[in-house]
Design a protein around this motif. Structure first.
Motif, PDB file in Angstrom:
ATOM      1  N   VAL A  60      28.352  59.665  61.433  1.00  0.00           N
ATOM      2  CA  VAL A  60      28.474  59.683  63.026  1.00  0.00           C
ATOM      3  C   VAL A  60      29.947  59.139  63.442  1.00  0.00           C
ATOM      4  O   VAL A  60      30.396  58.452  62.707  1.00  0.00           O
ATOM      5  N   ALA A  61      30.284  60.011  64.385  1.00  0.00           N
ATOM      6  CA  ALA A  61      31.472  59.571  65.130  1.00  0.00           C
ATOM      7  C   ALA A  61      31.670  59.357  66.395  1.00  0.00           C
ATOM      8  O   ALA A  61      30.752  60.255  66.970  1.00  0.00           O
ATOM      9  N   TYR A  62      32.622  58.795  66.708  1.00  0.00           N
ATOM     10  CA  TYR A  62      33.159  58.729  68.031  1.00  0.00           C
ATOM     11  C   TYR A  62      34.494  59.380  68.270  1.00  0.00           C
ATOM     12  O   TYR A  62      35.469  58.981  67.462  1.00  0.00           O
ATOM     13  N   GLY A  63      34.439  60.032  69.463  1.00  0.00           N
ATOM     14  CA  GLY A  63      36.090  60.139  69.981  1.00  0.00           C
ATOM     15  C   GLY A  63      36.095  59.970  71.306  1.00  0.00           C
ATOM     16  O   GLY A  63      35.396  60.138  72.197  1.00  0.00           O
ATOM     17  N   GLY A  64      37.365  59.616  71.686  1.00  0.00           N
ATOM     18  CA  GLY A  64      37.757  59.171  73.226  1.00  0.00           C
ATOM     19  C   GLY A  64      38.997  59.632  73.433  1.00  0.00           C
ATOM     20  O   GLY A  64      39.928  59.515  72.800  1.00  0.00           O
ATOM     21  N   TYR A  65      39.189  60.089  74.724  1.00  0.00           N
ATOM     22  CA  TYR A  65      40.405  60.346  75.353  1.00  0.00           C
ATOM     23  C   TYR A  65      40.565  59.585  76.612  1.00  0.00           C
ATOM     24  O   TYR A  65      39.716  59.845  77.432  1.00  0.00           O
ATOM     25  N   LEU A  66      41.645  58.616  76.909  1.00  0.00           N
ATOM     26  CA  LEU A  66      41.486  57.831  77.961  1.00  0.00           C
ATOM     27  C   LEU A  66      42.851  57.702  78.655  1.00  0.00           C
ATOM     28  O   LEU A  66      43.711  57.489  77.825  1.00  0.00           O
ATOM     29  N   SER A  67      42.821  57.712  79.977  1.00  0.00           N
ATOM     30  CA  SER A  67      44.009  57.642  80.630  1.00  0.00           C
ATOM     31  C   SER A  67      43.631  56.934  82.103  1.00  0.00           C
ATOM     32  O   SER A  67      42.535  56.622  82.204  1.00  0.00           O
ATOM     33  N   GLY A  68      44.648  56.677  82.552  1.00  0.00           N
ATOM     34  CA  GLY A  68      44.367  56.017  83.933  1.00  0.00           C
ATOM     35  C   GLY A  68      43.466  56.772  84.965  1.00  0.00           C
ATOM     36  O   GLY A  68      42.791  56.345  85.798  1.00  0.00           O
ATOM     37  N   GLU A  69      43.688  58.091  84.881  1.00  0.00           N
ATOM     38  CA  GLU A  69      42.976  58.911  85.895  1.00  0.00           C
ATOM     39  C   GLU A  69      41.569  59.515  85.349  1.00  0.00           C
ATOM     40  O   GLU A  69      40.740  59.862  86.248  1.00  0.00           O
ATOM     41  N   SER A  70      41.299  59.472  84.355  1.00  0.00           N
ATOM     42  CA  SER A  70      40.058  59.991  83.604  1.00  0.00           C
ATOM     43  C   SER A  70      39.887  59.316  81.997  1.00  0.00           C
ATOM     44  O   SER A  70      40.533  58.610  81.608  1.00  0.00           O
ATOM     45  N   ALA A  71      38.558  59.527  81.821  1.00  0.00           N
ATOM     46  CA  ALA A  71      38.061  59.320  80.525  1.00  0.00           C
ATOM     47  C   ALA A  71      37.098  60.486  79.803  1.00  0.00           C
ATOM     48  O   ALA A  71      36.175  61.165  80.772  1.00  0.00           O
ATOM     49  N   HIS A  73      34.636  61.161  76.669  1.00  0.00           N
ATOM     50  CA  HIS A  73      34.098  60.499  75.352  1.00  0.00           C
ATOM     51  C   HIS A  73      33.083  61.378  74.546  1.00  0.00           C
ATOM     52  O   HIS A  73      32.403  62.109  75.328  1.00  0.00           O
ATOM     53  N   ASP A  74      32.771  61.531  73.252  1.00  0.00           N
ATOM     54  CA  ASP A  74      32.050  62.306  72.742  1.00  0.00           C
ATOM     55  C   ASP A  74      31.545  61.545  71.433  1.00  0.00           C
ATOM     56  O   ASP A  74      32.224  60.690  70.853  1.00  0.00           O
ATOM     57  N   LEU A  75      30.292  61.875  71.216  1.00  0.00           N
ATOM     58  CA  LEU A  75      29.733  61.216  70.026  1.00  0.00           C
ATOM     59  C   LEU A  75      28.940  62.266  69.092  1.00  0.00           C
ATOM     60  O   LEU A  75      28.144  63.300  69.816  1.00  0.00           O
ATOM     61  N   LYS A  76      29.208  62.408  67.799  1.00  0.00           N
ATOM     62  CA  LYS A  76      28.842  63.390  66.818  1.00  0.00           C
ATOM     63  C   LYS A  76      27.956  62.830  65.952  1.00  0.00           C
ATOM     64  O   LYS A  76      28.338  61.607  65.415  1.00  0.00           O
ATOM     65  N   ALA A  77      26.871  63.374  65.477  1.00  0.00           N
ATOM     66  CA  ALA A  77      26.229  63.130  64.138  1.00  0.00           C
ATOM     67  C   ALA A  77      26.002  64.309  63.207  1.00  0.00           C
ATOM     68  O   ALA A  77      26.123  65.489  63.863  1.00  0.00           O
ATOM     69  N   ASN A  78      26.127  64.198  62.035  1.00  0.00           N
ATOM     70  CA  ASN A  78      25.736  65.352  61.069  1.00  0.00           C
ATOM     71  C   ASN A  78      25.148  64.789  60.071  1.00  0.00           C
ATOM     72  O   ASN A  78      25.013  63.692  59.376  1.00  0.00           O
ATOM     73  N   LEU A  79      24.283  65.659  59.267  1.00  0.00           N
ATOM     74  CA  LEU A  79      23.428  65.604  58.026  1.00  0.00           C
ATOM     75  C   LEU A  79      24.109  66.613  57.089  1.00  0.00           C
ATOM     76  O   LEU A  79      23.960  67.826  57.491  1.00  0.00           O
TER      77      LEU A  79
END
Length: 83
Positions: A60-71, A73-79
């Motif tokens: 399972v993995a999380y990825g985030g792109y965060l700025s003052g104007e926007s955000a 988020h993604d969450l991934k799972a694999n088998l």
């Protein structure tokens, strides 16, 4: 069990509202605008992989792109099965 992660910074150079001027043969000019982007963005990645068996892993993995104007988020799972 295996942890992984990363932290980064993304900086945009040039215009933040991308556009391009186009025309078809014999036609009038028109402009196509892209989605506006942030000047500076913090990138975050974190994940966990668990060995369920000798040849099977769940992750399972999380990825985030965060700025003052926007955000974003993604969450991934694999088998994964190896043979």
């Amino acid at each position: 069990m295996n942890f992984h992660g990363g932290l980064g910074w993304q900086h945009a150079f040039g215009p933040l509202n991308p556009s391009v001027q186009n025309s078809f043969a014999g036609g009038a000019d028109f402009t196509v605008w892209g989605a506006p982007i942030a000047r500076d963005v913090l990138t975050v990645d974190a994940g966990l992989d668990i060995d369920l068996a000798e040849n099977t892993t769940f992750g399972v993995a999380y990825g985030g792109y965060l700025s003052g104007e926007s955000a974003l988020h993604d969450l991934k799972a694999n088998l994964t099965f190896r043979f």
